[in-house]
Design a protein around this motif. Structure first.
Motif, PDB file in Angstrom:
ATOM      1  N   ARG A 162     -53.483 -30.292 -22.857  1.00 11.01           N
ATOM      2  CA  ARG A 162     -52.175 -30.936 -22.854  1.00 11.01           C
ATOM      3  C   ARG A 162     -52.176 -32.218 -22.025  1.00 11.01           C
ATOM      4  N   CYS A 165     -53.363 -34.871 -24.352  1.00  8.75           N
ATOM      5  CA  CYS A 165     -52.298 -35.183 -25.298  1.00  8.75           C
ATOM      6  C   CYS A 165     -51.262 -36.113 -24.673  1.00  8.75           C
ATOM      7  N   ARG A 169     -50.260 -40.012 -25.983  1.00  3.00           N
ATOM      8  CA  ARG A 169     -48.888 -40.429 -26.275  1.00  3.00           C
ATOM      9  C   ARG A 169     -48.489 -41.625 -25.407  1.00  3.00           C
ATOM     10  N   LYS A 173     -46.693 -45.173 -26.503  1.00  6.72           N
ATOM     11  CA  LYS A 173     -45.338 -45.384 -25.990  1.00  6.72           C
ATOM     12  C   LYS A 173     -45.273 -46.640 -25.120  1.00  6.72           C
ATOM     13  N   LEU A 193     -49.139 -43.104 -33.497  1.00  6.92           N
ATOM     14  CA  LEU A 193     -48.519 -41.994 -32.768  1.00  6.92           C
ATOM     15  C   LEU A 193     -48.054 -40.903 -33.734  1.00  6.92           C
ATOM     16  N   ALA A 194     -47.467 -41.322 -34.854  1.00  4.40           N
ATOM     17  CA  ALA A 194     -47.030 -40.342 -35.855  1.00  4.40           C
ATOM     18  C   ALA A 194     -48.227 -39.581 -36.424  1.00  4.40           C
ATOM     19  N   GLU A 197     -49.390 -37.038 -33.837  1.00  4.31           N
ATOM     20  CA  GLU A 197     -48.509 -35.876 -33.727  1.00  4.31           C
ATOM     21  C   GLU A 197     -48.751 -34.920 -34.896  1.00  4.31           C
ATOM     22  N   GLU A 198     -49.054 -35.466 -36.058  1.00  8.66           N
ATOM     23  CA  GLU A 198     -49.353 -34.637 -37.222  1.00  8.66           C
ATOM     24  C   GLU A 198     -50.600 -33.794 -36.985  1.00  8.66           C
ATOM     25  N   TRP A 200     -51.925 -33.113 -34.052  1.00  9.06           N
ATOM     26  CA  TRP A 200     -51.703 -32.258 -32.876  1.00  9.06           C
ATOM     27  C   TRP A 200     -51.009 -30.948 -33.278  1.00  9.06           C
ATOM     28  N   LEU A 201     -50.106 -31.002 -34.233  1.00 10.62           N
ATOM     29  CA  LEU A 201     -49.416 -29.799 -34.694  1.00 10.62           C
ATOM     30  C   LEU A 201     -50.388 -28.786 -35.292  1.00 10.62           C
ATOM     31  N   LEU A 204     -51.943 -27.149 -32.196  1.00 10.92           N
ATOM     32  CA  LEU A 204     -50.988 -26.565 -31.252  1.00 10.92           C
ATOM     33  C   LEU A 204     -50.967 -25.034 -31.239  1.00 10.92           C
TER      34      LEU A 204
END
Length: 381
Positions: A162, A165, A169, A173, A193-194, A197-198, A200-201, A204
């Motif tokens: 984490r 991660c 990000r 940002k 970033l999008a 996140e895809e 990373w899911l 997760l």
């Protein structure tokens, strides 16, 4: 007839100062030991006080079962310690595996992307003339910094996935925060970033599973620590009891020594002992006699130890004073290499000899020519 050196039951061989010094040293040692034991006792009391509070929060129905479980767990404590070490090593290995999976995602889908260039190295603030960059961006971040931190071997690296991660990000940002929405860098950062996140899911669920497993293992480790503390403090309490018993015996021994010496010193002195003591006092040198009279004065404020002649009523002295005088003259004669028994004998004869010597000195004085006044001598009468 009892002499000055008549045997006294249970008298110690050493002198009074030596005895006092020995008792003082023993007392000092005991005080230091008691202070140490008090600190350890406070530690034990605080531990069990906290333990009792925790147990009181649990339900009464389950407390008995927990106590039984604890009794069963104590014998296998060493095995549990070994299991805890193994669990810790296994958890660290699983976390390293998760970080490797995330690193692979970053290389394949983010860092290998055609738009990743602006984010691979730290922002060239000076070269690009971004004079307000550090005013807007509190913590700069880039992929080279993340890579170096992941490969660090000195303990400064990431502890869990984490943390990686969060830094990924932060890269995007920061770019979106500093650059306007219409700026290409802003658009590129938002797109990457999008995409991150895809991906990373997908990872997760494994991260959540590992974290839940980690919580359970930490709870078990905490129980092991609690058991270890209870074992340690139980052992400490047992040792405290043993050491307190030892101190109790030492104190009892000191008490017996003090009482024995007090009984010896302050028992009532016999008439014959007083006569023998008076005989020795009349034969002391002026300096030693002055020391003896000072002992009397210390214990009898009304006694006057000055003047040409001093009246010393031996029967009027306290028992403690008589015994101090006895020990004084005894130590004095021994230091002079004289045996106290030689002073004793028949007190009547000793008194006569003393009077004859006194009369002889008077006759010699009368036959001699007149001389200036002599120094004043003190003698008990």
């Amino acid at each position: 007839m009892e002499t000055l050196d008549a045997p006294v039951p249970e008298v110690r061989s050493e002198s009074e100062p030596a005895l006092v010094e020995e008792l003082g040293q023993n007392a000092d040692e005991i005080v230091v030991k008691v202070d140490e034991l008090e600190k350890r006792l406070n530690e034990v009391e605080q531990f069990y006080s906290k333990t009792n509070k925790k147990q009181s929060n649990a339900s009464k129905g389950s407390s008995a079962g927990k106590d039984n479980d604890k009794d069963k767990q104590l014998p296998s404590f060493k095995r549990r310690q070994l299991d805890a070490s193994r669990r810790e090593a296994a958890a660290a290995k699983r976390m390293q595996d998760l970080m490797r999976q995330l690193s692979a995602i970053l290389r394949q889908h983010i860092m290998g992307h055609k738009w990743a260039g602006p984010f691979m190295q730290p922002v060239d603030v000076v070269g690009l003339g971004l004079h307000d960059y550090y005013e807007i961006i509190e913590k700069p971040m880039d992929f080279s910094t993340i890579k170096n931190k992941m490969e660090a071997k000195d303990g400064s690296g990431y502890k869990n996935v984490r943390e990686i991660c969060a830094d990924v990000r932060l890269i995007f940002k920061n770019a979106m925060k500093y650059n306007d929405e219409r700026n290409d860098v802003h658009v590129m950062a938002k797109t990457l970033l999008a995409k991150f996140e895809e991906k990373w899911l997908l990872l997760l669920p494994k991260v959540d599973e590992e974290e839940e497993r980690r919580k359970k293992e930490e709870a078990e480790a905490q129980l092991d620590i609690q058991l270890a503390q209870e074992v340690s403090h139980a052992k400490m309490a047992k040792e405290l009891n043993t050491e307190l018993d030892v101190i109790g015996k030492r104190l009892e021994k000191m008490r017996e020594t003090v009482l024995r010496n007090c009984r010896v010193r302050f028992r009532k002195m016999s008439t014959e002992e007083k006569k023998a003591l008076m005989t020795v006092l009349t034969q002391l040198s002026p300096d030693d006699l002055n020391k003896a009279l000072l002992i009397v004065a210390e214990n009898n404020p009304s006694f006057q130890a000055t003047g040409q002649e001093v009246d010393l009523d031996i029967d009027a002295q306290s028992e403690s004073t008589l015994w101090k005088l006895k020990f004084f003259v005894k130590d004095l004669l021994q230091s002079q290499g004289k045996s106290p028994t030689s002073i004793g004998g028949n007190t009547t004869t000793t008194t006569v000899n003393h009077n004859n010597n006194q009369n002889k000195r008077k006759r010699e004085t009368n036959d001699a020519p007149a001389k200036p006044s002599q120094k004043k001598n003190k003698k008990p009468s």
